[in-house]
Design a protein around this motif. Structure first.
Motif, mmCIF file in Angstrom:
data_model
loop_
_atom_site.group_PDB
_atom_site.id
_atom_site.type_symbol
_atom_site.label_atom_id
_atom_site.label_comp_id
_atom_site.label_asym_id
_atom_site.label_seq_id
_atom_site.Cartn_x
_atom_site.Cartn_y
_atom_site.Cartn_z
ATOM 1 N N GLU A 33 11.324 -6.039 -0.669
ATOM 2 C CA GLU A 33 10.807 -5.783 0.681
ATOM 3 C C GLU A 33 9.506 -6.548 0.907
ATOM 4 N N LEU A 34 8.605 -6.491 -0.084
ATOM 5 C CA LEU A 34 7.340 -7.222 0.021
ATOM 6 C C LEU A 34 7.596 -8.712 0.170
ATOM 7 N N ALA A 35 8.511 -9.242 -0.643
ATOM 8 C CA ALA A 35 8.820 -10.672 -0.610
ATOM 9 C C ALA A 35 9.437 -11.062 0.741
ATOM 10 N N LYS A 36 10.383 -10.252 1.237
ATOM 11 C CA LYS A 36 11.016 -10.556 2.529
ATOM 12 C C LYS A 36 10.002 -10.523 3.664
ATOM 13 N N ALA A 37 9.005 -9.659 3.559
ATOM 14 C CA ALA A 37 7.956 -9.580 4.575
ATOM 15 C C ALA A 37 6.949 -10.713 4.434
ATOM 16 N N GLY A 38 7.036 -11.479 3.334
ATOM 17 C CA GLY A 38 6.141 -12.612 3.125
ATOM 18 C C GLY A 38 4.745 -12.229 2.679
ATOM 19 N N VAL A 39 4.580 -11.032 2.102
ATOM 20 C CA VAL A 39 3.241 -10.599 1.701
ATOM 21 C C VAL A 39 3.043 -10.562 0.181
ATOM 22 N N LEU A 40 4.105 -10.672 -0.595
ATOM 23 C CA LEU A 40 4.003 -10.572 -2.052
ATOM 24 C C LEU A 40 3.458 -11.857 -2.665
ATOM 25 N N ILE A 78 -5.245 0.098 -16.726
ATOM 26 C CA ILE A 78 -4.293 -0.448 -15.763
ATOM 27 C C ILE A 78 -2.947 -0.642 -16.453
ATOM 28 N N ALA A 79 -1.875 -0.143 -15.822
ATOM 29 C CA ALA A 79 -0.525 -0.295 -16.354
ATOM 30 C C ALA A 79 0.231 -1.423 -15.657
ATOM 31 N N GLY A 80 -0.248 -1.830 -14.485
ATOM 32 C CA GLY A 80 0.409 -2.886 -13.742
ATOM 33 C C GLY A 80 -0.326 -3.155 -12.448
ATOM 34 N N TYR A 81 0.148 -4.162 -11.720
ATOM 35 C CA TYR A 81 -0.497 -4.493 -10.462
ATOM 36 C C TYR A 81 0.488 -5.189 -9.544
ATOM 37 N N THR A 82 0.187 -5.136 -8.264
ATOM 38 C CA THR A 82 0.896 -5.905 -7.253
ATOM 39 C C THR A 82 -0.173 -6.539 -6.380
ATOM 40 N N LEU A 83 -0.032 -7.819 -6.155
ATOM 41 C CA LEU A 83 -0.990 -8.565 -5.356
ATOM 42 C C LEU A 83 -0.310 -8.953 -4.049
ATOM 43 N N ILE A 84 -0.932 -8.570 -2.917
ATOM 44 C CA ILE A 84 -0.353 -8.853 -1.605
ATOM 45 C C ILE A 84 -1.373 -9.534 -0.699
ATOM 46 N N GLU A 85 -0.856 -10.218 0.311
ATOM 47 C CA GLU A 85 -1.720 -10.802 1.344
ATOM 48 C C GLU A 85 -1.227 -10.290 2.684
ATOM 49 N N VAL A 86 -2.092 -9.560 3.367
ATOM 50 C CA VAL A 86 -1.748 -8.911 4.636
ATOM 51 C C VAL A 86 -2.856 -9.161 5.660
ATOM 52 N N LYS A 87 -2.642 -8.668 6.874
ATOM 53 C CA LYS A 87 -3.604 -8.905 7.952
ATOM 54 C C LYS A 87 -4.748 -7.905 7.997
ATOM 55 N N GLU A 90 -5.400 -1.542 6.765
ATOM 56 C CA GLU A 90 -4.424 -0.538 7.166
ATOM 57 C C GLU A 90 -3.013 -0.962 6.775
ATOM 58 N N GLU A 91 -2.697 -2.251 6.945
ATOM 59 C CA GLU A 91 -1.381 -2.746 6.540
ATOM 60 C C GLU A 91 -1.214 -2.628 5.026
ATOM 61 N N ALA A 92 -2.267 -2.934 4.278
ATOM 62 C CA ALA A 92 -2.212 -2.799 2.813
ATOM 63 C C ALA A 92 -1.937 -1.351 2.419
ATOM 64 N N ILE A 93 -2.622 -0.428 3.065
ATOM 65 C CA ILE A 93 -2.409 1.001 2.774
ATOM 66 C C ILE A 93 -0.962 1.391 3.064
ATOM 67 N N GLN A 94 -0.411 0.891 4.162
ATOM 68 C CA GLN A 94 0.975 1.210 4.494
ATOM 69 C C GLN A 94 1.936 0.706 3.417
#
Length: 137
Positions: A33-40, A78-87, A90-94
């Protein structure tokens, strides 16, 4: 804006317990889902701290101190991480709210942290350009 979703460790993850197939499939769907949204940007699980090393600098200009894992406080690891780029924040929290419980047992905890952009780190234009170039930003 880039954000890191930091998945905190549990006693099970620190013991090297692998996630269930159901949890792995749920996380794969979430990452898709993250990848399809272009944020991953990246997503990885980390091995237990028993295979890690901590390097600290106890004195200014002094010799670094090296300590082999494991480390004691699982909730601080830390057990893991996900790195995203959003606007927005609030979008990150969602996106965080959509992540499955990362440990699948009601013990999951995720910390969301915004990443500094090069222009936030230095007032010097040349330094900012070097930072951007070094990290491909």
């Amino acid at each position: 804006m880039r954000f890191m979703m930091i998945v905190k460790a549990t006693t099970d993850s620190e013991a090297g317990e692998k996630p269930s197939e159901e949890l792995l499939e749920a996380m794969l769907r979430y990452n898709e889902e993250l990848a399809k949204a272009g944020v991953l940007l990246a997503a990885d699980g980390l091995q237990p701290s028993s295979s890690g090393v901590r390097i600290s600098y106890p004195e200014p200009g002094g010799k670094p101190k090296i300590v082999d894992g494991p480390f004691t406080e699982a909730k601080e690891i830390i057990a893991g991480y996900t790195l995203i780029e959003v606007k927005s924040r609030e979008e990150a929290i969602q996106w965080v709210l959509r992540m499955p419980d990362p440990h699948g047992k009601g013990q999951g905890e995720i910390e969301l942290r915004q990443i500094f952009e090069p222009e936030e780190l230095s007032v010097n234009e040349e330094t900012r350009a070097k930072i951007k170039g070094q990290f491909g930003l």
